[in-house]
Design an enzyme around this catalytic site. Structure first.
Site, PDB file in Angstrom:
ATOM      1  CD  GLU A 290      79.267  -2.113 -19.953  1.00 38.16           C
ATOM      2  OE1 GLU A 290      79.100  -3.132 -20.652  1.00 38.16           O
ATOM      3  OE2 GLU A 290      80.311  -1.438 -19.977  1.00 38.16           O
TER       4      GLU A 290
ATOM      5  CG  HIS B  73      77.697  -3.412 -25.080  1.00 37.29           C
ATOM      6  ND1 HIS B  73      78.261  -3.238 -26.310  1.00 37.29           N
ATOM      7  CD2 HIS B  73      78.588  -2.890 -24.190  1.00 37.29           C
ATOM      8  CE1 HIS B  73      79.438  -2.642 -26.195  1.00 37.29           C
ATOM      9  NE2 HIS B  73      79.650  -2.417 -24.922  1.00 37.29           N
TER      10      HIS B  73
ATOM     11  CD  GLU C  50      83.023  -2.103 -26.329  1.00 34.88           C
ATOM     12  OE1 GLU C  50      82.352  -1.172 -25.843  1.00 34.88           O
ATOM     13  OE2 GLU C  50      83.122  -3.221 -25.784  1.00 34.88           O
TER      14      GLU C  50
END
Length: 741
Positions: free
Chosen positions: A400, A403, A422
């Site tokens: 995460e 990202h 992703e």
């Protein structure tokens, strides 16, 4: 564009006409009503000119030199602190009124006050109406289209920003030289154009403008996917109000908002990464080019804590009758989908001596639908990632956090290219996790090779059990990045409920990047990646932007015949497994890594144990098993799943040896698969527990239970689903329903 799409299997429409007008700033003023399960209030939208982006040149060098369009660039602001604002700026003034609903009809559905009805009905608006020609005054009124779903819109009005005193020093608009309508538009244009170093003043001006009175109600209509707004006599986007206020409330069934209970049974609500993003939370612009800043004031009962993806650490302000007000803001323009909120009886856990100590907060968290979800400044983790060892939680956090660069700082210009977010996050996850563990290089490499082995197995399984059309990383092919004249587009397979459970964009994207890094050498690849992030920070990209810059940074004689065209053809625009990946994995399988070999040796021991007579001779020593990492245990269980039979004694011994009930959710999931396959009745209660407490990861197990053709296991599946279906997101519940019935 057909607005009557089947939400169970079709593409997701992005309806907002961003080519005509772009939201530059949102201000939300909301109340959370747990009794009725609604969030209600108003949102003020401040508009700038639409996105008129240029087609990027085929030459990477020319692309880098070309001035990027404002709509594609995030403004880089200085480190942010909470601005000092007058407490009256964020007053909890609501005061909206409900409007009478009129009959349905394109021409006669407006009442005398100019309000359109908002009943549930299918709009017959044609695509030409969504693509109004803003350069031809005198035709029909300009129509502003916003992405919207499952919202009750009560009123839309223009905001009289000209009535706000003190804006003169920030704007160039002159009151004496223009009409009131033009003055209001010019004030907003000047406000959204303020430089980055004036962010404090800009936020304050936005806030004061949002409290300005209305100066005329606007006509509006809605269909399944959009809210359409127009002003009588405004025939172009230039004539349309640049600051509007929308009074609305959410619906309990809206897919953007999850109403749930925490582990202590207390109510909570949070936004979820559903296919429709935030359009069931507030009217917005969803296309990737629509990036904006925002402020939000949210009120809730004093017993609740309001968390949002804001840049500031908010402190609650007491209100009347036991309520508190929370204010957050963001100064870095980002997509509306990154707005996140979580309201519940949260308890702050202070940092302790280790990651595992911090996981003691598990019992205070809700039951999210996915393992992890990232928004700037806030990360949602389900309890599935928090239980057991710190390994799963650590890797998910690294994913995460990755990202922050790929997904936020650099975004995909076309949502169908999910691999750009992703795939990169999955590839960098291993790099970050090795750094977090402070592993020496050789250990980091061994760990990454083992994880590549696990991902290869998952990719093979996924490709064998998914439609070919959903295995393609670039499904729009040469149409990728194209939009209609209005700026509207479709997300391929965006509403297919199976898509949320597929990892092809994660896995194929990961293996592509791994292939490139190994082909050119990590000493070349990672410095290039750093340069790429710096150059494209704040921009939206397509696959070829990354691939072209990569190949142009490699001397031609060292590209090994690779080109943008053949990478796109072999990796991005075809289903199945690319030949280069097949060849690589054959070589890996012929010479497995040390950690995989170690697991293989343990599997041989377990097969021997399983072949022994049920009653061992007295004094016979049990096999000595090596200590394995969580990833190794997952691989061990996957290999044991390939065995035709495992005895109850073997399964019991397996559970005891690795303390499987205390492992993380990845390990326990494989253990549940073994229990189901071999009908190990003594551990059925563990399967039930997993389905109830690890909902995000338990979907696949329902299918295994049903294909077992065992009445007791099938009853277990139905019983668990009845207990948890009300807490599941719509897509998950739909997929499980199809498995069970």
């Amino acid at each position: 564009m057909d607005v009557k799409l089947d939400p169970s299997r079709d593409d997701l429409p992005l309806m907002a006409n961003t080519s005509h007008m772009l939201v530059k700033h949102y201000i939300l003023d909301l109340d959370v009503d747990f009794g009725n399960r609604v969030i209600q209030g108003n949102i003020v939208l401040f508009f700038g000119d639409g996105n008129r982006f240029k087609i990027q040149s085929s030459s990477t060098q020319e692309t880098f030199q070309m001035k990027s369009e404002e709509a594609y660039i995030f403004r880089t602001a200085e480190p942010c602190h909470v601005p000092e604002m007058d407490s009256s700026t964020f007053s909890p003034k609501m005061g909206h009124r409900e409007f009478a609903v009129c009959g349905k009809g394109d021409h006669d559905a407006f009442d005398n006050d100019g309000n359109h009805d908002n009943q549930e009905h299918d709009s017959e608006l044609s695509s030409s109406k969504y693509c109004c020609d803003t350069g031809n005054p005198g035709r029909e009124d300009f129509l502003l289209v916003l992405d919207c779903c499952d919202l009750s819109v009560l009123k839309v009005e223009e905001v009289d920003v000209a009535a706000v005193p003190g804006l003169e020093k920030f704007t160039k608009a002159l009151k004496l030289s223009t009409t009131p309508e033009k003055l209001r538009r010019e004030i907003v244009r000047d406000l959204v154009a303020l430089p980055a170093d004036a962010w404090r003043e800009q936020l304050d001006c936005y806030a004061r403008c949002s409290q300005a009175p209305g100066c005329g109600e606007l006509l509006f209509d809605s269909d399944n996917w959009s809210l359409q707004i127009r002003k009588m006599g405004a025939s172009t986007a230039a004539d349309f109000p640049h600051a509007i206020r929308i009074w609305y409330k959410t619906k309990p069934e809206g897919q953007s908002v999850a109403w749930a209970s925490d582990q202590n049974g207390r109510p909570c609500v949070y936004t979820m990464g559903s296919p429709i993003n935030n359009r069931a939370l507030f009217p917005c612009q969803e296309p990737p080019v629509a990036m904006s800043t925002w402020q939000a004031t949210v009120r809730a009962a004093a017993s609740f804590v309001v968390l949002m993806s804001g840049e500031n650490s908010a402190k609650p302000t007491p209100l009347r009758e036991g309520h508190m007000s929370w204010h957050y803001y963001v100064t870095m323009p980002m997509p509306a989908s990154t707005f996140a909120i979580a309201v519940g009886c949260w308890i702050e856990m202070k940092p302790k001596t280790s990651l595992s100590d911090d996981l003691m907060a598990e019992h205070e968290l809700p039951l999210p639908p996915s393992e992890a979800d990232f928004s700037p400044h806030i990360i949602f983790l389900s309890q599935s990632t928090l239980s057991g060892t710190s390994h799963l939680c650590g890797t998910r956090l690294c994913h995460e956090i990755a990202h922050s660069w790929f997904g936020l700082a650099i975004g995909a210009r076309d949502w169908t290219e999910e691999w750009l977010s992703e795939g990169f996050a999955t590839h960098l996850e291993d790099v970050f996790w090795a750094e977090a563990q402070q592993l020496p290089p050789h250990e980091a490499l061994e760990q990454q090779e083992l994880r590549a082995c696990l991902r290869w197995r998952r990719l093979q399984d996924e490709l064998q059990n998914s439609p070919e059309g959903m295995q393609v990383l670039r499904p729009n092919k040469e149409e990728t990045g194209h939009v209609t004249a209005s700026g509207a587009s479709l997300v391929k397979h965006g509403l297919n409920p199976e898509k949320g459970f597929m990892q092809v964009h994660y896995l194929k994207g990961y293996f592509l990047l791994r292939f490139l890094a190994r082909t050119f050498g990590e000493e070349t690849y990672f410095p290039f990646l750093r340069k790429f992030v710096h150059l494209f920070h704040g921009q939206l990209i397509l696959s070829q932007d990354f691939l072209q810059m990569l190949l142009e940074s490699i001397p031609e004689n060292k590209r090994l015949g690779l080109s943008v065209e053949n990478i796109v053809r072999d990796w991005l625009e075809c289903s199945g497994i690319p030949k280069a990946l097949q060849d690589e994995r054959k070589a890996e399988d012929g010479s497995p890594s040390r950690l995989a070999r170690q697991v293989g040796s343990e599997v041989v021991k377990w097969i021997r144990v399983n072949r022994r007579p049920r009653k061992r001779k007295r004094g016979k020593q049990e096999a000595a098993f090596e200590k394995l990492s969580p990833d190794q245990i997952v691989l061990l269980l996957e290999w044991l799943l390939e065995q035709k039979t495992l005895s109850p004694q073997t399964l019991h011994y397996l559970q005891q040896t690795y303390h499987l009930q205390e492992q993380d959710a990845e390990v326990r999931h494989r253990w549940c698969e073994l229990v189901i396959k071999h009908k190990y009745t003594k551990a059925y209660n563990q399967v039930e527990r997993f389905l109830q407490e690890d909902q995000a990861m338990g979907i696949y197990l329902y299918g295994e239970l049903m294909v077992s053709e065992d009445a007791r296991l099938q009853q277990l599946a139905h019983r668990c689903f009845e207990l948890v279906k009300e807490h599941m997101d719509k897509a998950s519940a739909q997929v499980v329903t199809e498995m069970l019935f």
